[in-house]
Scaffold this motif. Sequence first.
Motif, PDB file in Angstrom:
ATOM      1  N   LEU A 166       0.851  -1.188   0.000  1.00 22.53           N
ATOM      2  CA  LEU A 166       0.000   0.000   0.000  1.00 22.53           C
ATOM      3  C   LEU A 166       0.886   1.236   0.000  1.00 22.53           C
ATOM      4  N   ALA A 167       0.558   2.200  -0.826  1.00 24.18           N
ATOM      5  CA  ALA A 167       1.347   3.425  -0.879  1.00 24.18           C
ATOM      6  C   ALA A 167       1.255   4.198   0.432  1.00 24.18           C
ATOM      7  N   ALA A 168       0.160   4.028   1.156  1.00 23.66           N
ATOM      8  CA  ALA A 168      -0.064   4.702   2.428  1.00 23.66           C
ATOM      9  C   ALA A 168      -1.141   3.925   3.181  1.00 23.66           C
ATOM     10  N   PRO A 169      -1.322   4.166   4.475  1.00 23.54           N
ATOM     11  CA  PRO A 169      -2.392   3.489   5.204  1.00 23.54           C
ATOM     12  C   PRO A 169      -3.744   3.688   4.522  1.00 23.54           C
ATOM     13  N   ALA A 170      -4.557   2.657   4.552  1.00 25.10           N
ATOM     14  CA  ALA A 170      -5.844   2.677   3.850  1.00 25.10           C
ATOM     15  C   ALA A 170      -6.823   3.634   4.517  1.00 25.10           C
ATOM     16  N   GLN A 171      -7.517   4.395   3.688  1.00 25.11           N
ATOM     17  CA  GLN A 171      -8.535   5.335   4.165  1.00 25.11           C
ATOM     18  C   GLN A 171      -9.944   4.908   3.752  1.00 25.11           C
ATOM     19  N   ARG A 172     -10.042   4.065   2.717  1.00 22.19           N
ATOM     20  CA  ARG A 172     -11.334   3.576   2.237  1.00 22.19           C
ATOM     21  C   ARG A 172     -11.220   2.056   2.074  1.00 22.19           C
ATOM     22  N   ILE A 173     -11.818   1.329   3.020  1.00 18.60           N
ATOM     23  CA  ILE A 173     -11.679  -0.123   3.072  1.00 18.60           C
ATOM     24  C   ILE A 173     -13.024  -0.785   2.804  1.00 18.60           C
ATOM     25  N   VAL A 174     -13.020  -1.804   1.958  1.00 27.06           N
ATOM     26  CA  VAL A 174     -14.203  -2.642   1.761  1.00 27.06           C
ATOM     27  C   VAL A 174     -13.931  -4.002   2.396  1.00 27.06           C
ATOM     28  N   SER A 175     -14.829  -4.447   3.237  1.00 30.85           N
ATOM     29  CA  SER A 175     -14.720  -5.734   3.916  1.00 30.85           C
ATOM     30  C   SER A 175     -15.598  -6.767   3.221  1.00 30.85           C
ATOM     31  N   LEU A 176     -15.027  -7.929   2.935  1.00 30.01           N
ATOM     32  CA  LEU A 176     -15.790  -8.979   2.244  1.00 30.01           C
ATOM     33  C   LEU A 176     -16.232 -10.107   3.173  1.00 30.01           C
ATOM     34  N   ALA A 177     -16.251  -9.864   4.470  1.00 29.86           N
ATOM     35  CA  ALA A 177     -16.747 -10.874   5.418  1.00 29.86           C
ATOM     36  C   ALA A 177     -17.170 -10.191   6.711  1.00 29.86           C
ATOM     37  N   PRO A 178     -18.218 -10.694   7.359  1.00 27.60           N
ATOM     38  CA  PRO A 178     -18.664 -10.086   8.616  1.00 27.60           C
ATOM     39  C   PRO A 178     -17.575 -10.032   9.686  1.00 27.60           C
ATOM     40  N   HIS A 179     -16.766 -11.096   9.796  1.00 27.99           N
ATOM     41  CA  HIS A 179     -15.749 -11.078  10.842  1.00 27.99           C
ATOM     42  C   HIS A 179     -14.669 -10.041  10.549  1.00 27.99           C
ATOM     43  N   VAL A 180     -14.389  -9.799   9.268  1.00 23.87           N
ATOM     44  CA  VAL A 180     -13.407  -8.773   8.910  1.00 23.87           C
ATOM     45  C   VAL A 180     -13.921  -7.399   9.327  1.00 23.87           C
ATOM     46  N   THR A 181     -15.205  -7.136   9.069  1.00 27.98           N
ATOM     47  CA  THR A 181     -15.807  -5.867   9.472  1.00 27.98           C
ATOM     48  C   THR A 181     -15.674  -5.678  10.979  1.00 27.98           C
ATOM     49  N   GLU A 182     -16.004  -6.725  11.718  1.00 30.55           N
ATOM     50  CA  GLU A 182     -15.949  -6.642  13.179  1.00 30.55           C
ATOM     51  C   GLU A 182     -14.518  -6.434  13.668  1.00 30.55           C
ATOM     52  N   LEU A 183     -13.566  -7.109  13.059  1.00 30.73           N
ATOM     53  CA  LEU A 183     -12.154  -6.920  13.425  1.00 30.73           C
ATOM     54  C   LEU A 183     -11.703  -5.487  13.163  1.00 30.73           C
ATOM     55  N   LEU A 184     -12.125  -4.918  12.042  1.00 34.64           N
ATOM     56  CA  LEU A 184     -11.738  -3.545  11.724  1.00 34.64           C
ATOM     57  C   LEU A 184     -12.280  -2.571  12.765  1.00 34.64           C
ATOM     58  N   PHE A 185     -13.507  -2.748  13.177  1.00 38.11           N
ATOM     59  CA  PHE A 185     -14.052  -1.890  14.229  1.00 38.11           C
ATOM     60  C   PHE A 185     -13.280  -2.087  15.530  1.00 38.11           C
ATOM     61  N   ALA A 186     -12.979  -3.323  15.876  1.00 39.95           N
ATOM     62  CA  ALA A 186     -12.240  -3.589  17.108  1.00 39.95           C
ATOM     63  C   ALA A 186     -10.844  -2.986  17.070  1.00 39.95           C
ATOM     64  N   ALA A 187     -10.284  -2.864  15.865  1.00 39.52           N
ATOM     65  CA  ALA A 187      -8.947  -2.294  15.692  1.00 39.52           C
ATOM     66  C   ALA A 187      -8.981  -0.772  15.568  1.00 39.52           C
TER      67      ALA A 187
END
Length: 293
Positions: free
Chosen positions: A32-53
């Motif tokens: 990645l050229a820089a930290p991600a600012q617009r992320i698409v999650s393709l699984a419910p657990h990924v979405t939940e992990l992103l919020f937890a992070a």
Amino acid sequence: MKKAFFLLFAALALPAAAELRLTDDAGRTVVLAAPAQRIVSLAPHVTELLFAAGAGGKVVGATQYSDYPDAAKKIPRVGGYTSVDMEAVVALKPDLVIAWKSGNRNQQYDRLEKLGIPVFVNEPRSLDDVARALETFGRIAATPREADEAARAFRARRDALAKQYAARPPVAVFYQIWNKPLMTINGQHLISDVMTLCGGRNVFAGLPILAPTVTEEAVLAAAPEVIVASGMGESRPEWLDAWRRWAALPAVKGDNLYFIPPEILQRHTPRILDGAQKLCEQLEQARQKAGRK
């Protein structure tokens, strides 16, 4: 002149310093050229992990059933994890898509990469993988303080459960995902790691497929002392009690047919320790019934 040269050098160095080079759970290098600012999650657990992070505010698209925490319900949908709407993903202009190796089809994220959208593949197979995913997602989204704290809290709670239960007398466990077909998990699955944490022994640990189909005869031959089912929602599935017709089965003789809601045991997120707590308590109940103190 020296000052101008220094400023030019610093400007040229900044993009390289901001670049992220990561290895995902499929062994692929993701840059990645820089930290991600617009992320698409393709699984419910990924979405939940992103919020937890701490990165929930950077999730611009998610798949169906991304329902935790409540804020996740408001994120635009891009289909289901097995049927991703590629046009919807592209329209959101993400700078990163996070996929699930076991749930998404390879051709889905291959297509996205051909369109120039980086894809990071996530696949936790152990409890420590969950903690590492939190840390990695914190790096990806530039939220390391929140992510690292979440990972520390997760490991501390896991270690406390292990200290209390891991060395207890082993209990043979059959984990039933579904009834038709009759499905379970092997020893490489995250839930099998939860069993070990609780002093349980997965009776189908040796099977080669992550979520294999088994026969009723195979379950009877494995003679589990405990059967744990998940089902599809918060209610105990009716088919769990169908095992009672086999009165000689140890799990039936001991009245050890248990249910744990799938959202706290089948999602690869910090909430899996809520499911682990329940499983540990259920296995302890089975020990007490059997007089194994």
